[in-house]
Design a protein around this motif. Structure first.
Motif, PDB file in Angstrom:
ATOM      1  N   SER A 214       1.337  17.089 -72.298  1.00  0.00           N
ATOM      2  CA  SER A 214       1.101  17.487 -70.911  1.00  0.00           C
ATOM      3  C   SER A 214       2.022  18.664 -70.535  1.00  0.00           C
ATOM      4  O   SER A 214       3.182  18.706 -70.979  1.00  0.00           O
ATOM      5  CB  SER A 214       1.381  16.294 -69.996  1.00  0.00           C
ATOM      6  N   PRO A 215       1.524  19.642 -69.769  1.00  0.00           N
ATOM      7  CA  PRO A 215       0.264  19.678 -69.016  1.00  0.00           C
ATOM      8  C   PRO A 215      -0.930  20.244 -69.778  1.00  0.00           C
ATOM      9  O   PRO A 215      -1.973  20.487 -69.167  1.00  0.00           O
ATOM     10  CB  PRO A 215       0.618  20.577 -67.836  1.00  0.00           C
TER      11      PRO A 215
ATOM     12  N   ALA B 220      10.552  16.697 -78.945  1.00  0.00           N
ATOM     13  CA  ALA B 220      10.328  17.473 -80.173  1.00  0.00           C
ATOM     14  C   ALA B 220       9.113  18.378 -80.092  1.00  0.00           C
ATOM     15  O   ALA B 220       8.876  19.166 -81.010  1.00  0.00           O
ATOM     16  CB  ALA B 220      10.159  16.511 -81.353  1.00  0.00           C
ATOM     17  N   ALA B 221       8.325  18.292 -79.004  1.00  0.00           N
ATOM     18  CA  ALA B 221       6.990  18.889 -78.989  1.00  0.00           C
ATOM     19  C   ALA B 221       6.944  20.341 -78.543  1.00  0.00           C
ATOM     20  O   ALA B 221       5.856  20.934 -78.531  1.00  0.00           O
ATOM     21  CB  ALA B 221       6.073  18.052 -78.089  1.00  0.00           C
ATOM     22  N   GLY B 222       8.082  20.938 -78.175  1.00  0.00           N
ATOM     23  CA  GLY B 222       8.057  22.317 -77.682  1.00  0.00           C
ATOM     24  C   GLY B 222       7.345  23.295 -78.609  1.00  0.00           C
ATOM     25  O   GLY B 222       6.419  24.004 -78.187  1.00  0.00           O
ATOM     26  N   PRO B 223       7.743  23.387 -79.892  1.00  0.00           N
ATOM     27  CA  PRO B 223       7.070  24.327 -80.797  1.00  0.00           C
ATOM     28  C   PRO B 223       5.572  24.035 -80.962  1.00  0.00           C
ATOM     29  O   PRO B 223       4.763  24.970 -81.083  1.00  0.00           O
ATOM     30  CB  PRO B 223       7.822  24.119 -82.122  1.00  0.00           C
ATOM     31  N   LEU B 224       5.196  22.759 -80.967  1.00  0.00           N
ATOM     32  CA  LEU B 224       3.772  22.434 -81.097  1.00  0.00           C
ATOM     33  C   LEU B 224       3.001  22.890 -79.864  1.00  0.00           C
ATOM     34  O   LEU B 224       1.890  23.415 -79.976  1.00  0.00           O
ATOM     35  CB  LEU B 224       3.601  20.929 -81.305  1.00  0.00           C
TER      36      LEU B 224
ATOM     37  N   VAL C 137     -10.366  12.033 -65.785  1.00  0.00           N
ATOM     38  CA  VAL C 137      -9.959  10.764 -65.174  1.00  0.00           C
ATOM     39  C   VAL C 137      -8.701  10.210 -65.807  1.00  0.00           C
ATOM     40  O   VAL C 137      -7.763   9.808 -65.105  1.00  0.00           O
ATOM     41  CB  VAL C 137     -11.106   9.735 -65.256  1.00  0.00           C
ATOM     42  N   ILE C 138      -8.638  10.177 -67.139  1.00  0.00           N
ATOM     43  CA  ILE C 138      -7.507   9.480 -67.757  1.00  0.00           C
ATOM     44  C   ILE C 138      -6.278  10.367 -67.947  1.00  0.00           C
ATOM     45  O   ILE C 138      -5.152   9.872 -67.908  1.00  0.00           O
ATOM     46  CB  ILE C 138      -7.896   8.821 -69.100  1.00  0.00           C
ATOM     47  N   ALA C 139      -6.472  11.667 -68.150  1.00  0.00           N
ATOM     48  CA  ALA C 139      -5.315  12.528 -68.393  1.00  0.00           C
ATOM     49  C   ALA C 139      -4.418  12.616 -67.167  1.00  0.00           C
ATOM     50  O   ALA C 139      -3.201  12.787 -67.284  1.00  0.00           O
ATOM     51  CB  ALA C 139      -5.769  13.914 -68.821  1.00  0.00           C
ATOM     52  N   ALA C 140      -5.007  12.496 -65.987  1.00  0.00           N
ATOM     53  CA  ALA C 140      -4.221  12.622 -64.758  1.00  0.00           C
ATOM     54  C   ALA C 140      -3.569  11.314 -64.339  1.00  0.00           C
ATOM     55  O   ALA C 140      -2.836  11.282 -63.351  1.00  0.00           O
ATOM     56  CB  ALA C 140      -5.135  13.123 -63.633  1.00  0.00           C
TER      57      ALA C 140
END
Length: 542
Positions: A524-525, A261-265, A508-511
């Motif tokens: 992401s990304p 659902a996150a495309g528009p956001l 560190v945590i996002a990857a």
């Protein structure tokens, strides 16, 4: 399978019922998630399922609770042991043997199962929960997360029809939590096990739940479909908060659903960048100031087991450092070495230039304060008010300092209750208030969000940020990736007693598939970690 028929529970000397007119039916083969604010009564609901309430806790119960046709008013816990298995918040409270394998066998021995059946079930459970390498280990040598898995295993070996778990993943690293919950989910679907679980880290389990039971502050209970209740629930995981903000329908409960659902956001956020939500210590302070925490070449071992090897760590004034890693990686041992609780086999630890092991227990809080995993280790008085009064005296702080801190962290907490009668989250707030009364320049916290709902966690984050802004160095050992995303400037990851990553938290945590928070996985990304970062950025552009 489980039925509450207009149940009201009132504890001795309580001003109001803990649960009020609960009418609830949980069918066989469901995973039922119990949610609610800290201290709302979730643990009371769970304890009523196997008769601990009222046979152990006392109090008055009106209405009836039946499990597999047995009325808990006439069947105390021992008469329900073959039907209901219980894993409590603190697994140590349930241990009765010395080693992992003996603990897995004890429940079956009590039920009189044949030796060949016991042997087969032990092997199945060791494999199911990843405990095979620990089978001969003394329980006292296990990490908090390893103890949690043993506690779950000791119940599963008895093959109960109903499994009740109170905060089962609070001491587990993300990978271990995922494995344990996946195993429970498989037992529900394949064997028809009925699982009732209370959990504050909803992001770990909400997508697996067949039913949500919401306990409100007045003791009333509502239940229903998870997506429906999460629309208005007072506590919700980040993926649900993001879905509410973005207006997604149906409301996503998992990262996978939210990504779809996150495309528009993502398009709205494409040209924006997150503010530094956790304010960093000044760069010149990090470079030039004397580090209040210096760990160099640290070695720690328990008998033949090496826990930390040649570990280096520097923490600057005003810096918040998160220490992460799988269960048994050495996080707790590092914090214990920083307050002189464990012998150092090699290297050195200095807190503001002082070896903590050489400082008396009376003087140590002026240098460093530790809030341990089990808050009860710090609580000895007869009431919360007395604990705070004693803390003020010991720290030579003005009267009311610790109590005011307790009220900020746990508003509405009863000052006159015995600490053991507080909820786990309230006990943690009390322990933290006791430690912070002396205003230590270095603050260490070991799994500080066990038992905390999301609002309580935000209050903790605000307090630790305030301490850091005034120059305190803060080190938090935790498995709570959402806390790290909100709080930490820097994240250090341990594996087998060594540092394998050390850098800015966002990097560190996002990857990491293991440690990335929900928002990072959904968006992401793009570089977003928290719902707050997203809402703040979009508010800035209208």
């Amino acid at each position: 399978m489980i039925r509450f028929d207009h149940v009201t529970i009132t504890y001795p000397n309580a001003a109001a019922p803990a649960l009020r007119d609960v009418d609830l039916h949980i069918p066989e083969g469901e995973l039922c998630l119990v949610v609610g604010r800290t201290g709302a009564g979730k643990s009371t609901l769970l304890r009523a399922v196997n008769g601990l309430v009222p046979h152990f806790t006392g109090g008055h119960v009106s209405g009836s609770v039946t499990v597999a046709g047995r009325d808990t008013r006439t069947h105390p816990p021992r008469d329900l042991a073959d039907v209901v298995g219980v894993v409590q918040q603190d697994p140590r409270q349930g241990f009765v043997t010395d080693t992992v394998e003996d603990e897995l066998a004890f429940g079956m021995e009590s039920l009189g199962l044949p030796p060949d059946t016991m042997r087969r079930r032990i092997e199945e459970t060791l494999d199911l929960l990843g405990l095979a390498d620990l089978r001969d280990r003394p329980l006292r040598t296990l990490s908090g997360g390893q103890r949690q898995r043993v506690a779950i295993g000791s119940v599963l070996t008895t093959h109960p029809q109903v499994l009740v778990l109170d905060e089962p993943t609070s001491a587990l690293d993300p990978g271990a939590a995922e494995d344990v919950l996946a195993a429970l989910h498989r037992l529900v679907h394949d064997l028809g096990l009925t699982v009732v679980v209370a959990e504050h880290r909803l992001e770990r389990v909400i997508h697996l739940a067949d039913r949500v039971v919401q306990v409100d502050r007045d003791g009333r209970v509502v239940d229903g479909d998870p997506a429906t209740l999460m629309m208005t629930a007072p506590v919700a995981p980040p993926v649900v908060e993001l879905g509410r903000f973005a207006g997604w329908s149906p409301l996503p409960l998992s990262v996978r659903q939210a990504r779809r659902a996150a495309g528009p956001l993502r398009q709205r956020l494409a040209d924006l960048h997150p503010a530094d939500h956790a304010p960093s210590a000044p760069v010149d302070a990090i470079v030039t100031a004397t580090h209040p925490v210096v760990v160099q070449g640290l070695d720690v071992a328990y008998g033949p087991h090496s826990v930390l090897e040649r570990l280096d760590l520097l923490v600057a004034p005003g810096e918040v450092v998160a220490v992460m890693g799988r269960n048994g990686s050495g996080k707790t041992s590092l914090l214990h070495a920083m307050v002189g609780l464990v012998p150092v086999a090699g290297g050195r630890v200095r807190i503001h230039g002082v070896d903590p092991s050489s400082v008396s227990a009376r003087d140590l809080p002026r240098h460093v304060g530790l809030v341990p995993q089990d808050a009860d280790d710090l609580l000895w008085a007869e009431s919360a008010a007395q604990e705070c009064s004693d803390a003020d005296r010991d720290a030579q702080a003005s009267a009311g300092t610790a109590l005011a801190q307790f009220d900020r962290l746990a508003p509405g907490g009863d000052h006159n209750r015995h600490p053991r009668d507080l909820s786990q989250g309230q006990r943690l707030a009390l322990a933290l208030a006791v430690v912070l009364a002396g205003n230590p320049p270095v603050v260490l916290l070991d799994e500080p969000t066990r038992g905390l709902d999301y609002p309580a966690k935000r209050r903790l984050v605000a307090e630790l940020r305030r301490r850091a802004a005034h120059g305190s160095a803060v080190v938090v050992a935790t498995h709570d990736v959402e806390l790290v995303a909100e709080l930490a400037h820097r994240t250090v990851v341990l594996a087998d007693g060594e540092v394998v990553a050390d850098g800015a938290t966002a990097t560190v945590i996002a990857a990491s598939p293991q440690y990335a928070p929900q928002v990072a996985k959904v968006l992401s990304p793009q570089p977003w970690l928290t719902v707050t970062e997203v809402t703040t950025a979009l508010a800035g552009v209208g």
